[in-house]
Write a protein that holds these residues in place. Sequence first.
Motif, PDB file in Angstrom:
ATOM      1  N   CYS A  55      46.293  76.603  56.650  1.00  0.00           N
ATOM      2  CA  CYS A  55      46.199  76.145  55.266  1.00  0.00           C
ATOM      3  C   CYS A  55      47.397  76.695  54.503  1.00  0.00           C
ATOM      4  CB  CYS A  55      44.896  76.603  54.616  1.00  0.00           C
ATOM      5  SG  CYS A  55      44.792  78.405  54.423  1.00  0.00           S
ATOM      6  N   LEU A  56      47.560  76.269  53.256  1.00  0.00           N
ATOM      7  CA  LEU A  56      48.572  76.809  52.351  1.00  0.00           C
ATOM      8  C   LEU A  56      47.866  77.559  51.220  1.00  0.00           C
ATOM      9  CD1 LEU A  56      51.165  73.896  51.995  1.00  0.00           C
ATOM     10  CD2 LEU A  56      51.423  76.037  53.262  1.00  0.00           C
ATOM     11  N   VAL A  57      48.350  78.792  50.933  1.00  0.00           N
ATOM     12  CA  VAL A  57      47.782  79.614  49.866  1.00  0.00           C
ATOM     13  C   VAL A  57      48.783  79.648  48.712  1.00  0.00           C
ATOM     14  CG1 VAL A  57      46.844  81.862  49.256  1.00  0.00           C
ATOM     15  CG2 VAL A  57      46.573  80.985  51.597  1.00  0.00           C
ATOM     16  N   GLN A  72      51.519  89.735  48.883  1.00  0.00           N
ATOM     17  CA  GLN A  72      51.104  89.657  50.286  1.00  0.00           C
ATOM     18  C   GLN A  72      49.658  89.179  50.355  1.00  0.00           C
ATOM     19  OE1 GLN A  72      51.655  93.229  52.590  1.00  0.00           O
ATOM     20  NE2 GLN A  72      51.471  92.108  54.538  1.00  0.00           N
ATOM     21  N   VAL A  73      49.419  88.143  51.241  1.00  0.00           N
ATOM     22  CA  VAL A  73      48.093  87.527  51.382  1.00  0.00           C
ATOM     23  C   VAL A  73      47.188  88.424  52.220  1.00  0.00           C
ATOM     24  CG1 VAL A  73      46.841  85.579  52.377  1.00  0.00           C
ATOM     25  CG2 VAL A  73      48.952  85.186  51.104  1.00  0.00           C
ATOM     26  N   ARG A  74      45.917  88.489  51.801  1.00  0.00           N
ATOM     27  CA  ARG A  74      44.899  89.169  52.610  1.00  0.00           C
ATOM     28  C   ARG A  74      43.908  88.115  53.121  1.00  0.00           C
ATOM     29  NH1 ARG A  74      42.009  94.320  50.305  1.00  0.00           N
ATOM     30  NH2 ARG A  74      41.074  92.685  49.000  1.00  0.00           N
ATOM     31  N   LEU A  75      43.558  88.208  54.384  1.00  0.00           N
ATOM     32  CA  LEU A  75      42.603  87.287  55.026  1.00  0.00           C
ATOM     33  C   LEU A  75      41.402  88.095  55.469  1.00  0.00           C
ATOM     34  CD1 LEU A  75      41.911  84.472  56.203  1.00  0.00           C
ATOM     35  CD2 LEU A  75      43.075  85.182  58.302  1.00  0.00           C
ATOM     36  N   ASN A  76      40.270  87.834  54.796  1.00  0.00           N
ATOM     37  CA  ASN A  76      39.041  88.578  55.102  1.00  0.00           C
ATOM     38  C   ASN A  76      39.283  90.085  54.983  1.00  0.00           C
ATOM     39  OD1 ASN A  76      37.646  86.164  55.628  1.00  0.00           O
ATOM     40  ND2 ASN A  76      38.455  86.131  57.729  1.00  0.00           N
ATOM     41  N   THR A  77      39.985  90.509  53.879  1.00  0.00           N
ATOM     42  CA  THR A  77      40.307  91.894  53.493  1.00  0.00           C
ATOM     43  C   THR A  77      41.393  92.517  54.345  1.00  0.00           C
ATOM     44  OG1 THR A  77      38.683  93.063  54.859  1.00  0.00           O
ATOM     45  CG2 THR A  77      37.916  92.187  52.720  1.00  0.00           C
ATOM     46  N   PHE A  78      41.967  91.779  55.307  1.00  0.00           N
ATOM     47  CA  PHE A  78      43.048  92.314  56.126  1.00  0.00           C
ATOM     48  C   PHE A  78      44.359  91.655  55.718  1.00  0.00           C
ATOM     49  CE2 PHE A  78      39.321  93.098  58.718  1.00  0.00           C
ATOM     50  CZ  PHE A  78      39.535  94.380  59.170  1.00  0.00           C
ATOM     51  N   LEU A  79      45.401  92.505  55.628  1.00  0.00           N
ATOM     52  CA  LEU A  79      46.710  91.973  55.270  1.00  0.00           C
ATOM     53  C   LEU A  79      47.171  90.954  56.317  1.00  0.00           C
ATOM     54  CD1 LEU A  79      48.531  95.236  54.144  1.00  0.00           C
ATOM     55  CD2 LEU A  79      47.756  93.362  52.685  1.00  0.00           C
ATOM     56  N   ASN A  98      35.554  77.760  60.537  1.00  0.00           N
ATOM     57  CA  ASN A  98      35.171  79.092  60.058  1.00  0.00           C
ATOM     58  C   ASN A  98      35.369  79.169  58.543  1.00  0.00           C
ATOM     59  OD1 ASN A  98      34.251  81.687  60.439  1.00  0.00           O
ATOM     60  ND2 ASN A  98      36.300  82.552  60.634  1.00  0.00           N
ATOM     61  N   THR A  99      34.568  80.029  57.868  1.00  0.00           N
ATOM     62  CA  THR A  99      34.725  80.275  56.432  1.00  0.00           C
ATOM     63  C   THR A  99      35.485  81.576  56.244  1.00  0.00           C
ATOM     64  OG1 THR A  99      32.677  79.098  55.920  1.00  0.00           O
ATOM     65  CG2 THR A  99      33.520  80.610  54.257  1.00  0.00           C
ATOM     66  N   ASN A 100      36.592  81.533  55.521  1.00  0.00           N
ATOM     67  CA  ASN A 100      37.458  82.684  55.334  1.00  0.00           C
ATOM     68  C   ASN A 100      37.537  83.072  53.853  1.00  0.00           C
ATOM     69  OD1 ASN A 100      38.530  82.906  58.138  1.00  0.00           O
ATOM     70  ND2 ASN A 100      39.310  80.848  57.656  1.00  0.00           N
ATOM     71  N   LYS A 101      37.722  84.410  53.596  1.00  0.00           N
ATOM     72  CA  LYS A 101      37.905  84.933  52.250  1.00  0.00           C
ATOM     73  C   LYS A 101      39.384  85.286  52.090  1.00  0.00           C
ATOM     74  CE  LYS A 101      36.356  88.666  49.184  1.00  0.00           C
ATOM     75  NZ  LYS A 101      35.520  89.879  49.092  1.00  0.00           N
ATOM     76  N   ILE A 102      40.057  84.687  51.094  1.00  0.00           N
ATOM     77  CA  ILE A 102      41.495  84.863  50.924  1.00  0.00           C
ATOM     78  C   ILE A 102      41.786  85.377  49.511  1.00  0.00           C
ATOM     79  CG2 ILE A 102      43.719  83.688  50.853  1.00  0.00           C
ATOM     80  CD1 ILE A 102      42.809  81.865  52.999  1.00  0.00           C
ATOM     81  N   ASP A 103      42.615  86.456  49.433  1.00  0.00           N
ATOM     82  CA  ASP A 103      43.165  86.942  48.168  1.00  0.00           C
ATOM     83  C   ASP A 103      44.588  87.416  48.422  1.00  0.00           C
ATOM     84  OD1 ASP A 103      42.833  89.350  49.470  1.00  0.00           O
ATOM     85  OD2 ASP A 103      40.999  89.862  48.408  1.00  0.00           O
ATOM     86  N   SER A 118      39.212  86.738  45.033  1.00  0.00           N
ATOM     87  CA  SER A 118      39.270  86.033  46.324  1.00  0.00           C
ATOM     88  C   SER A 118      38.776  84.602  46.204  1.00  0.00           C
ATOM     89  CB  SER A 118      38.437  86.766  47.377  1.00  0.00           C
ATOM     90  OG  SER A 118      37.082  86.787  47.000  1.00  0.00           O
ATOM     91  N   THR A 119      39.221  83.790  47.153  1.00  0.00           N
ATOM     92  CA  THR A 119      38.787  82.392  47.284  1.00  0.00           C
ATOM     93  C   THR A 119      38.151  82.209  48.653  1.00  0.00           C
ATOM     94  OG1 THR A 119      40.540  81.580  45.839  1.00  0.00           O
ATOM     95  CG2 THR A 119      39.516  79.986  47.339  1.00  0.00           C
TER      96      THR A 119
END
Length: 557
Positions: A55-57, A72-79, A98-103, A118-119
């Motif tokens: 995807c594009l963030v 810097q993007v975090r994916l499911n709380t991981f950088l 899968n459902t992912n949490k992105i911030d 987060s989204t």
Amino acid sequence: MKQHMKQHMKQRFGIFLLITVCFGVGLLLTEVRGQDPSPVTYPAPRISAITPDSCLVHWDPYTQADFSTHYQVRLNTFLFGSSTQQTTMAVGHLIPGNTNKIDYVIYHQGKILGISSSTSMLMAPATPSSLFADQISTTSFRLTWLSVPTATEYAIYTNEVLHSEVTAPHVQTTLTGFLPGEVIRVQVAARNPSGLSYFSRALLVRLLPPPPQLTVDVTKIGQTSFTASWQLLSDIATYTIFKDGTEHKSVGSQTNQVLVEECVPGATVTVKLKAFNSTGGSEFSPEVIVLTIPATPLRPIAYNIATNSFTLEWIAVTGTRGYKIYRDQFWLLYNVPVGQTSVLCARGFNPGEIASMTVTTYNDTGESPFSDTLTVQLLSLPTAPLTAALSPLSPRIWSIPDFRPTREVLEAFSQQPWWAKETPMVTAIFSLAEPDFHRNLEKWLAAAQKAGSSGLQFVTLVVVPRGVPFPEGLPITATNRMHLVFLHENQKESERIAAGLFIFARPGHLRLQEMGTLWLENLADVLQTALPDLPNSTLPDGDHRQRFQQLHSPATP
């Protein structure tokens, strides 16, 4: 001593510095993992271009950003990946469905400024797999595939065009609307609220061929076999013909006919055809019903034999509409209905004659071969003086009014002086039933008279069928070389005696049996050319050659 104390102080300072750095790193990791030390919140990122695995963030830039600001993007709380000064980042290698949490994290002037809200993002579903086709017909087939998690519906593509959609959890559908024998490339894609999966691996489905069109030529139907044929189809492996519902024969793709054998004479046979390709067999062709020709009757028997008649009997044959009785395998005497197996033969038979009798049977398809021949010897009349059944009307006109084509009559006729002469003779046959009889006869007589200087004898046989009035006013020129013979009563019997009279023709005699209007126009010229060289002449080439026959056989008394 002082040196030792300095070294000890350096070690203690290094330990302190290490503890401080570790504490700072731990604090940094704690902040990055979501424990934001700043009470300021930053807007959540936006997500676009969602695929099953990427995807594009997107995010808004920090309002006080300068050259030191990084994100810097975090994916499911991981950088994820590395920091960037851009406000868009592509995120890949994700799990389909899968459902992912992105911030994202904001770095400014060498420190962590904060972490955004987060989204939550649902990835597009996984690719459907294990496509399978069954229930394949000439225009449709059933498609099945494995269920895909998070899918709400499935899109079915045929030959790269959307054909139909199926709502989950259904994983099976019937596809229709194709052409017989067509090869179809099928793919399936799953869809959820985030988008469409990748297309499945293509499945090639070949539909069954169309039913062939079977025909049977009635002229090729026999008593125990017949030929069935069809038009060749494309992409066919074999054809199989079924006889009375049972597989009879299979042939290759380039064969378009087959001999159907082992049939019962006079019986109905049903045949139908199937075409096979790599998928399977077509539907049956329309059924064709064939009626075979009935069996050949056995040789008949004769009894109650008299001078002019006898009774003929034979064994019944199944599958027939009736029987036909022949004399000499040429003259059809009687048509006998089915159910009757004997007939009184009393037509055209004379005392002492030998008759060759045969029987055939027939139905709507055709007629059987002749039975074996039965030879019948009729009884002779008591011996009595011969009196020729010839009545001279003039020295040149003879008539047989009461026709009886016996051998004695023919012999008596052959003894007439003008017939017995050695002079070459030309004989022609006419029938009063011909529309142009008078005109043709007049031309014949004129041509004969014109060619008469050669000294030939000219005999004219005139057939007078029953019911036709006797001719009057014939243009007869008085000459001893012109002779007319009228044959009365039955036309076919008259033709027989006319043929019998030819038996007595001597070698070298020319007989003209078929008098047509066209070639009579040039008859005089032909006679003048051909006849002077008799008895060993050869007729000239040309359109008239087939109308002439030259006899070279010994006299048959």
